[in-house]
Motif scaffolding. Structure first.
Motif, PDB file in Angstrom:
ATOM      1  N   ARG A 308       0.832  -1.209   0.000  1.00 10.82           N
ATOM      2  CA  ARG A 308       0.000   0.000   0.000  1.00 10.82           C
ATOM      3  C   ARG A 308       0.871   1.267   0.000  1.00 10.82           C
ATOM      4  N   GLU A 309       1.887   1.273   0.849  1.00 12.61           N
ATOM      5  CA  GLU A 309       2.756   2.449   0.949  1.00 12.61           C
ATOM      6  C   GLU A 309       3.546   2.649  -0.337  1.00 12.61           C
ATOM      7  N   CYS A 310       4.038   1.564  -0.910  1.00 11.22           N
ATOM      8  CA  CYS A 310       4.820   1.644  -2.140  1.00 11.22           C
ATOM      9  C   CYS A 310       3.982   2.211  -3.284  1.00 11.22           C
ATOM     10  N   ILE A 311       2.764   1.729  -3.422  1.00  9.23           N
ATOM     11  CA  ILE A 311       1.877   2.203  -4.497  1.00  9.23           C
ATOM     12  C   ILE A 311       1.526   3.671  -4.287  1.00  9.23           C
ATOM     13  N   ALA A 312       1.240   4.055  -3.034  1.00 12.03           N
ATOM     14  CA  ALA A 312       0.899   5.453  -2.731  1.00 12.03           C
ATOM     15  C   ALA A 312       2.076   6.377  -3.024  1.00 12.03           C
ATOM     16  N   VAL A 313       3.284   5.958  -2.625  1.00 16.41           N
ATOM     17  CA  VAL A 313       4.473   6.779  -2.868  1.00 16.41           C
ATOM     18  C   VAL A 313       4.726   6.926  -4.365  1.00 16.41           C
ATOM     19  N   MET A 314       4.580   5.838  -5.121  1.00 12.81           N
ATOM     20  CA  MET A 314       4.795   5.914  -6.567  1.00 12.81           C
ATOM     21  C   MET A 314       3.800   6.873  -7.209  1.00 12.81           C
ATOM     22  N   ALA A 315       2.544   6.828  -6.772  1.00 14.06           N
ATOM     23  CA  ALA A 315       1.535   7.742  -7.318  1.00 14.06           C
ATOM     24  C   ALA A 315       1.912   9.197  -7.031  1.00 14.06           C
ATOM     25  N   GLU A 316       2.438   9.458  -5.842  1.00 13.27           N
ATOM     26  CA  GLU A 316       2.875  10.812  -5.496  1.00 13.27           C
ATOM     27  C   GLU A 316       4.049  11.247  -6.364  1.00 13.27           C
ATOM     28  N   LEU A 317       5.003  10.343  -6.563  1.00 11.32           N
ATOM     29  CA  LEU A 317       6.206  10.686  -7.307  1.00 11.32           C
ATOM     30  C   LEU A 317       5.924  10.941  -8.786  1.00 11.32           C
ATOM     31  N   LEU A 318       4.888  10.308  -9.320  1.00 10.90           N
ATOM     32  CA  LEU A 318       4.542  10.549 -10.719  1.00 10.90           C
ATOM     33  C   LEU A 318       4.144  12.006 -10.936  1.00 10.90           C
ATOM     34  N   ASP A 319       3.571  12.626  -9.909  1.00 10.64           N
ATOM     35  CA  ASP A 319       3.196  14.042  -9.990  1.00 10.64           C
ATOM     36  C   ASP A 319       4.339  14.959  -9.595  1.00 10.64           C
ATOM     37  N   LYS A 320       5.353  14.395  -8.889  1.00  7.95           N
ATOM     38  CA  LYS A 320       6.498  15.192  -8.449  1.00  7.95           C
ATOM     39  C   LYS A 320       7.788  14.432  -8.764  1.00  7.95           C
ATOM     40  N   PRO A 321       8.118  14.308 -10.037  1.00  8.43           N
ATOM     41  CA  PRO A 321       9.271  13.469 -10.422  1.00  8.43           C
ATOM     42  C   PRO A 321      10.604  13.925  -9.849  1.00  8.43           C
ATOM     43  N   GLY A 322      10.736  15.190  -9.496  1.00  8.61           N
ATOM     44  CA  GLY A 322      12.010  15.674  -8.959  1.00  8.61           C
ATOM     45  C   GLY A 322      12.031  15.770  -7.452  1.00  8.61           C
ATOM     46  N   ALA A 323      11.094  15.089  -6.772  1.00  7.82           N
ATOM     47  CA  ALA A 323      10.972  15.202  -5.316  1.00  7.82           C
ATOM     48  C   ALA A 323      12.189  14.619  -4.611  1.00  7.82           C
ATOM     49  N   GLU A 324      12.462  15.154  -3.418  1.00  4.06           N
ATOM     50  CA  GLU A 324      13.537  14.623  -2.594  1.00  4.06           C
ATOM     51  C   GLU A 324      13.247  13.164  -2.248  1.00  4.06           C
ATOM     52  N   PRO A 325      14.296  12.340  -2.061  1.00  3.25           N
ATOM     53  CA  PRO A 325      14.071  10.922  -1.761  1.00  3.25           C
ATOM     54  C   PRO A 325      13.151  10.706  -0.565  1.00  3.25           C
ATOM     55  N   VAL A 326      12.171   9.841  -0.756  1.00  3.75           N
ATOM     56  CA  VAL A 326      11.226   9.461   0.304  1.00  3.75           C
ATOM     57  C   VAL A 326      11.827   8.290   1.074  1.00  3.75           C
ATOM     58  N   ARG A 327      11.677   8.299   2.385  1.00  5.92           N
ATOM     59  CA  ARG A 327      12.228   7.213   3.206  1.00  5.92           C
ATOM     60  C   ARG A 327      11.166   6.785   4.212  1.00  5.92           C
ATOM     61  N   ARG A 328      10.524   5.653   3.972  1.00  4.67           N
ATOM     62  CA  ARG A 328       9.468   5.148   4.851  1.00  4.67           C
ATOM     63  C   ARG A 328       9.905   3.803   5.434  1.00  4.67           C
ATOM     64  N   ILE A 329      10.041   3.747   6.750  1.00  8.06           N
ATOM     65  CA  ILE A 329      10.441   2.519   7.432  1.00  8.06           C
ATOM     66  C   ILE A 329       9.236   2.017   8.221  1.00  8.06           C
ATOM     67  N   LEU A 330       8.737   0.822   7.884  1.00  8.16           N
ATOM     68  CA  LEU A 330       7.557   0.265   8.538  1.00  8.16           C
ATOM     69  C   LEU A 330       7.955  -0.729   9.620  1.00  8.16           C
ATOM     70  N   GLU A 331       7.038  -0.981  10.540  1.00  8.82           N
ATOM     71  CA  GLU A 331       7.293  -1.907  11.638  1.00  8.82           C
ATOM     72  C   GLU A 331       7.089  -3.354  11.181  1.00  8.82           C
ATOM     73  N   THR A 332       7.865  -4.275  11.782  1.00  7.62           N
ATOM     74  CA  THR A 332       7.650  -5.714  11.583  1.00  7.62           C
ATOM     75  C   THR A 332       7.204  -6.306  12.917  1.00  7.62           C
ATOM     76  N   PRO A 333       5.919  -6.480  13.113  1.00 14.06           N
ATOM     77  CA  PRO A 333       5.426  -6.950  14.414  1.00 14.06           C
ATOM     78  C   PRO A 333       5.746  -8.415  14.673  1.00 14.06           C
ATOM     79  N   PHE A 334       5.979  -8.740  15.948  1.00 14.01           N
ATOM     80  CA  PHE A 334       6.129 -10.125  16.381  1.00 14.01           C
ATOM     81  C   PHE A 334       4.746 -10.649  16.783  1.00 14.01           C
ATOM     82  N   VAL A 335       4.450 -11.869  16.359  1.00 13.12           N
ATOM     83  CA  VAL A 335       3.217 -12.537  16.782  1.00 13.12           C
ATOM     84  C   VAL A 335       3.637 -13.732  17.609  1.00 13.12           C
TER      85      VAL A 335
END
Length: 342
Positions: A308-335
């Motif tokens: 979900r995050e990857c698709i959303a970021v790509m959609a944003e970047l298509l409108d802002k091709p020269g944007a500064e690098p995006v850095r999203r770090i997600l949690e890996t939960p323990f079950v």
């Protein structure tokens, strides 16, 4: 490569006639059924492959959709691709992101540079690269890619990043085993031609923290070139090998959920009790581990969230091709389940 001119010469007709037939417009040009069949048979026999890029350019009435390349190695977990496509359909159908056309570019770990002519030609509007090996990282560091590119691993300057902290995950697994009083531990991983960066990062976090905490840690993996029926079969083979050596640890971190099913099957049939004789933590989202007896503690790679995050970021970047690098770090939960209680 066979062209329409080759087919025209073989059949004895004009190139325009061949073009009309192969594009499905033979009726418009009043080409006879017999001649259509001759052209189609010749195209099939000669191995003609249509130029889809040119065909799309000729469709002036069709809406332009951004073309996104998803690089894909068969060594990636198959569940990710299924989830990614499902999330993409949900997000575009729900109007959360603009429509995009995805093309899958197959490659082998360590051989991403073979896609260089395509990735550096600005043919695509965006590129997504899942986990790769060290060779692939070196290629990406030096590649002249001008379109927005999202990496699902590591961190390379100039690229966008949507990932998890694999090093921290490995370190946390070591910390859990240490809190439970274990002194002899192991990490079990599949054999790869070249190990992916994500597994290497988790290994580093696990092994380095084991050393800091005074635990004896071993790495168990298959032999390069060994033929395994599948990941479950590979897990069975590694478990048998561990039993034959007679030096079983009291806790194991298994780096692949399907391998875990084979390993646990062998250990169970040889009377090794989980968690009494050995505690187990598995990296992966396989639902079979939840209903396994005993149920298995897992580190959940957030497949849905990453997609979900990857698709959303790509959609944003298509409108802002020269944007500064995006850095999203997600949690890996323990079950936590029965194989390694909290």
């Amino acid at each position: 490569m066979v062209s329409i001119y080759d087919i025209a010469k073989a059949v004895g007709v004009s190139a325009s006639a061949v073009s009309y037939v192969l594009s499905g417009r033979a009726g418009k040009a009043r080409i006879s059924k017999e001649k259509q069949k001759l052209i189609l048979d010749a195209a099939k026999k000669m191995g003609y492959i249509p130029n889809m890029a040119a065909r799309k350019l000729s469709r002036r009435d069709s809406p332009h959709l951004p073309e996104i390349a998803l690089c894909w190695s068969p060594e990636q977990h198959p569940s990710f691709l299924n989830t990614f496509i499902g999330i993409l359909q949900d997000m575009t159908a729900g109007g959360q992101v603009r429509e995009m056309r995805f093309t899958i570019l197959p490659y082998r770990n360590g051989k991403l540079e073979e896609l260089a002519p395509v990735l550096t030609a600005n043919y695509y509007n965006g590129i997504i690269v899942p986990a790769v090996s060290e060779n692939d990282v070196e290629f990406l560091k030096n590649a002249d890619i001008q379109v927005p590119t999202i990496l699902l691993f590591g961190d390379i300057p100039g690229y966008h990043l949507v990932t998890v902290d694999n090093y921290r995950t490995g370190a946390e697994v070591a910390e859990i085993f240490h809190r439970h009083g274990h002194r002899s531990v192991a990490v079990i991983q599949p054999v790869y031609r070249q190990i992916s960066m994500t597994i290497a990062q988790r290994n580093s976090g696990f092994l380095e923290n084991c050393r800091k905490l005074g635990m004896d840690a071993a790495v168990v993996t298959g032999r390069p070139g060994e033929l395994y029926s599948n990941k479950i079969g590979e897990g069975r083979a590694l478990a048998v090998e561990m039993l034959e050596k007679g030096t079983l640890p009291t806790s194991v971190f298994i780096q692949h959920d399907l391998m875990a099913l084979g390993i646990l099957d062998v250990f169970g049939r040889h009377g090794i009790r989980i968690p009494e004789d050995m505690e187990v933590i598995v990296y992966g989202n396989n639902e079979s581990l939840e209903i396994h007896s005993p149920s298995v503690t897992t580190v959940q790679y957030p497949t849905h969230e990453i997609s979900r995050e990857c698709i959303a970021v790509m959609a944003e970047l298509l409108d802002k091709p020269g944007a500064e690098p995006v850095r999203r770090i997600l949690e890996t939960p323990f079950v936590f389940r029965e194989s390694c209680p909290p």
